[in-house]
Design a protein around this motif. Structure first.
Motif, PDB file in Angstrom:
ATOM      1  N   GLY A 129     -44.139 -13.219  11.761  1.00 34.65           N
ATOM      2  CA  GLY A 129     -44.668 -11.868  11.927  1.00 34.65           C
ATOM      3  C   GLY A 129     -43.646 -10.786  12.214  1.00 34.65           C
ATOM      4  N   GLY A 130     -42.442 -10.918  11.676  1.00 28.72           N
ATOM      5  CA  GLY A 130     -41.431  -9.883  11.862  1.00 28.72           C
ATOM      6  C   GLY A 130     -40.628  -9.995  13.144  1.00 28.72           C
ATOM      7  N   ALA A 131     -40.853 -11.039  13.930  1.00 24.46           N
ATOM      8  CA  ALA A 131     -40.141 -11.181  15.201  1.00 24.46           C
ATOM      9  C   ALA A 131     -38.633 -11.315  15.009  1.00 24.46           C
ATOM     10  CB  ALA A 131     -40.667 -12.387  15.978  1.00 24.46           C
ATOM     11  N   GLY A 132     -38.219 -11.876  13.872  1.00 31.61           N
ATOM     12  CA  GLY A 132     -36.792 -12.008  13.605  1.00 31.61           C
ATOM     13  C   GLY A 132     -36.110 -10.664  13.479  1.00 31.61           C
ATOM     14  N   PHE A 133     -36.783  -9.701  12.868  1.00 29.91           N
ATOM     15  CA  PHE A 133     -36.204  -8.373  12.712  1.00 29.91           C
ATOM     16  C   PHE A 133     -36.278  -7.586  14.016  1.00 29.91           C
ATOM     17  CE2 PHE A 133     -37.699  -9.384   8.323  1.00 29.91           C
ATOM     18  CZ  PHE A 133     -36.440  -9.532   7.763  1.00 29.91           C
ATOM     19  N   VAL A 134     -37.350  -7.750  14.772  1.00 32.06           N
ATOM     20  CA  VAL A 134     -37.453  -7.100  16.084  1.00 32.06           C
ATOM     21  C   VAL A 134     -36.338  -7.610  17.001  1.00 32.06           C
ATOM     22  CG1 VAL A 134     -38.894  -6.777  18.136  1.00 32.06           C
ATOM     23  CG2 VAL A 134     -39.932  -6.735  15.867  1.00 32.06           C
ATOM     24  N   GLY A 135     -35.955  -8.874  16.826  1.00 30.55           N
ATOM     25  CA  GLY A 135     -34.875  -9.435  17.632  1.00 30.55           C
ATOM     26  C   GLY A 135     -33.565  -8.679  17.483  1.00 30.55           C
ATOM     27  N   ILE A 136     -33.338  -8.064  16.327  1.00 33.16           N
ATOM     28  CA  ILE A 136     -32.128  -7.255  16.129  1.00 33.16           C
ATOM     29  C   ILE A 136     -32.149  -6.069  17.085  1.00 33.16           C
ATOM     30  CG2 ILE A 136     -30.825  -5.863  14.476  1.00 33.16           C
ATOM     31  CD1 ILE A 136     -32.050  -7.631  12.260  1.00 33.16           C
ATOM     32  N   ALA A 137     -33.294  -5.367  17.132  1.00 36.38           N
ATOM     33  CA  ALA A 137     -33.432  -4.223  18.030  1.00 36.38           C
ATOM     34  C   ALA A 137     -33.348  -4.654  19.490  1.00 36.38           C
ATOM     35  CB  ALA A 137     -34.757  -3.512  17.764  1.00 36.38           C
ATOM     36  N   VAL A 138     -33.956  -5.792  19.810  1.00 36.92           N
ATOM     37  CA  VAL A 138     -33.935  -6.304  21.186  1.00 36.92           C
ATOM     38  C   VAL A 138     -32.504  -6.616  21.614  1.00 36.92           C
ATOM     39  CG1 VAL A 138     -34.574  -8.296  22.613  1.00 36.92           C
ATOM     40  CG2 VAL A 138     -36.293  -7.171  21.196  1.00 36.92           C
ATOM     41  N   SER A 139     -31.726  -7.223  20.732  1.00 37.47           N
ATOM     42  CA  SER A 139     -30.339  -7.531  21.048  1.00 37.47           C
ATOM     43  C   SER A 139     -29.516  -6.262  21.232  1.00 37.47           C
ATOM     44  CB  SER A 139     -29.728  -8.401  19.947  1.00 37.47           C
ATOM     45  OG  SER A 139     -28.379  -8.715  20.236  1.00 37.47           O
ATOM     46  N   LEU A 140     -29.738  -5.276  20.365  1.00 33.53           N
ATOM     47  CA  LEU A 140     -29.009  -4.015  20.491  1.00 33.53           C
ATOM     48  C   LEU A 140     -29.352  -3.311  21.796  1.00 33.53           C
ATOM     49  CD1 LEU A 140     -29.295  -2.620  16.850  1.00 33.53           C
ATOM     50  CD2 LEU A 140     -27.212  -3.412  17.978  1.00 33.53           C
ATOM     51  N   MET A 141     -30.651  -3.248  22.106  1.00 36.76           N
ATOM     52  CA  MET A 141     -31.070  -2.596  23.350  1.00 36.76           C
ATOM     53  C   MET A 141     -30.547  -3.335  24.570  1.00 36.76           C
ATOM     54  SD  MET A 141     -34.916  -1.118  23.149  1.00 36.76           S
ATOM     55  CE  MET A 141     -34.650  -0.461  24.778  1.00 36.76           C
ATOM     56  N   GLY A 142     -30.521  -4.640  24.509  1.00 38.34           N
ATOM     57  CA  GLY A 142     -30.070  -5.456  25.635  1.00 38.34           C
ATOM     58  C   GLY A 142     -28.587  -5.643  25.704  1.00 38.34           C
ATOM     59  N   ARG A 143     -27.837  -4.933  24.864  1.00 37.63           N
ATOM     60  CA  ARG A 143     -26.373  -5.020  24.824  1.00 37.63           C
ATOM     61  C   ARG A 143     -25.894  -6.461  24.650  1.00 37.63           C
ATOM     62  NH1 ARG A 143     -27.549  -0.278  24.728  1.00 37.63           N
ATOM     63  NH2 ARG A 143     -26.415   1.446  25.709  1.00 37.63           N
ATOM     64  N   SER A 144     -26.690  -7.257  23.949  1.00 45.30           N
ATOM     65  CA  SER A 144     -26.349  -8.658  23.654  1.00 45.30           C
ATOM     66  C   SER A 144     -26.114  -9.489  24.909  1.00 45.30           C
ATOM     67  CB  SER A 144     -25.122  -8.731  22.733  1.00 45.30           C
ATOM     68  OG  SER A 144     -25.399  -8.133  21.490  1.00 45.30           O
ATOM     69  N   HIS A 145     -26.729  -9.070  26.020  1.00 46.58           N
ATOM     70  CA  HIS A 145     -26.657  -9.825  27.272  1.00 46.58           C
ATOM     71  C   HIS A 145     -28.040 -10.415  27.543  1.00 46.58           C
ATOM     72  CE1 HIS A 145     -26.357 -10.756  31.546  1.00 46.58           C
ATOM     73  NE2 HIS A 145     -25.039 -10.646  31.436  1.00 46.58           N
ATOM     74  N   PRO A 146     -28.111 -11.677  27.975  1.00 44.48           N
ATOM     75  CA  PRO A 146     -29.424 -12.305  28.172  1.00 44.48           C
ATOM     76  C   PRO A 146     -30.378 -11.518  29.063  1.00 44.48           C
ATOM     77  CG  PRO A 146     -27.720 -13.966  28.225  1.00 44.48           C
ATOM     78  CD  PRO A 146     -27.015 -12.640  28.145  1.00 44.48           C
TER      79      PRO A 146
END
Length: 367
Positions: free
Chosen positions: A286-303
């Motif tokens: 359901g598009g979660a893979g693409f949302v993950g790009i935005a999530v990683s960018l917003m989270g500065r690639s930190h867990p």
């Protein structure tokens, strides 16, 4: 001196700057809501109430966030090695096949807590396998990983449709899906967790995969910042020439980073496949893979940042669904617009306010 070269404290870089971007995104979203004739404040209240106002809403919010944590971690691991994995969508899709095959094989014989570790391994292996060819092409042939992973998303989608229609579909059923897993192949809900706070989960499919996602956050943090492999990945991500000078194998790190990235994306399938629907279906990602790009960018690639960003997008998904019922003028497409504005300001324009913040910080530092 350029402001880009002036370091800022972490509380500004990782706290204040993303907060300013998020506020601006919501202000512009509010303007759009006002233009179509609705009250922006009422819309915000309804969105937050739908996502966080009761136990069931919180359960759905955290269910969506679980998907985004896995895919956000997937993008982040590759990013630290200087790679931009756009293939989390396809890797998660194929990872669902690995999890489903384990569940189908063991649900007759084992309880869920025995099936779960094998399902995690199956999802990770299948997701990693789908990232292997793009990794090898990048490392050995110079084929850009962005292009190859995008193409593999389409190949993975076509492959999964074929398997669900022609191989795994239950005889006599029209729906392209596997049989429903027995209890031994289903991840239990975390209703007890919400009950600790006096909340009822209701119909929300919030399940044990959320805990697995949090464990993976800790694993990724240890890997990237506390191991030699993580140091090599970060070195390569900063400078390929410096990595080469230090004797770090480009091919080895690229392949390992992409395998880890694909494995994390594959594990995302545990949540919808074994936790929500208890079967493998078409387009469950359901598009979660693409949302993950935005999530990683917003989270500065930190867990930690990824968890917070994933919860934000979970709020937008769940709250947006509730909002579209209460305010018909605000359709699901409008919610996508709001998500897009968040991505725009927190991703593409994340450093728009940095020069001004640098000047303010230096002026306060001097005074």
């Amino acid at each position: 001196m350029s402001t880009a070269s002036i370091p800022l404290p972490n509380w500004i870089t990782y706290g204040l700057l993303p907060l300013i971007n998020l506020i601006l995104a919501f202000l512009i979203s509010g303007l759009v809501v006002w233009i179509i004739g609705e009250n922006p404040w009422d819309a915000l209240v309804l969105l937050l109430q739908g996502a966080l106002g009761r136990g069931e809403g919180i359960g759905f919010t955290l269910f969506y966030a679980t998907n985004f944590i896995f895919t956000g971690l997937s993008v982040a691991v590759a990013y630290h090695a200087g790679l931009f994995n756009i293939g989390s969508e396809g890797q998660a899709y194929v990872g669902g096949l690995g999890a489903a095959l384990v569940a189908l094989a063991l649900d007759h014989y084992c309880p869920w807590y025995v099936t779960m570790p094998f399902a995690v391994l199956g999802a990770a292996v299948f997701g990693a396998a789908w990232a292997l060819i793009p990794a090898w092409l990048q490392a050995r042939r110079g084929s850009h990983v962005v292009i190859t992973t995008i193409m593999f998303n389409f190949i993975g989608s076509a492959l999964m449709v074929y398997l669900l229609v022609n191989v795994l579909r239950v005889t006599g059923k029209m729906a392209p899906e596997t049989r429903t897993f027995l209890e031994g192949g289903q991840l239990p809900k975390l209703d007890w967790l919400l009950a600790l706070f006096g909340l009822k989960l209701g119909a929300a499919p919030f399940n044990v995969s959320f805990i697995i996602a949090l464990v993976m956050c800790v694993v990724v943090w240890v890997l990237i910042w506390r191991t030699k492999l993580g140091y090599e990945m970060r070195t390569l991500g900063i400078s390929r020439s410096a990595a080469s000078y230090a004797g770090i194998s480009y091919t080895r790190i690229v392949v390992i980073a992409m395998l880890l990235s694909g494995a994390l994306a594959g594990m995302m399938a545990l949540n919808p496949v074994m936790g929500a629907s208890a079967r493998l279906q078409v387009e469950f990602v359901g598009g979660a893979g693409f949302v993950g790009i935005a999530v990683s960018l917003m989270g500065r690639s930190h867990p930690l940042g990824i968890v917070l960003a994933a919860i934000l997008f979970g709020i937008l998904y769940q709250g947006g669904a509730e909002l579209s019922f209460d305010m018909p003028n605000i359709t699901r497409d409008m919610i996508v617009v709001i998500q897009g504005l968040v991505i725009l300001f927190a991703g593409a324009l994340e450093f728009m306010f940095r020069p001004a913040l640098v000047r303010l910080y230096l002026s306060f530092k001097k005074s």
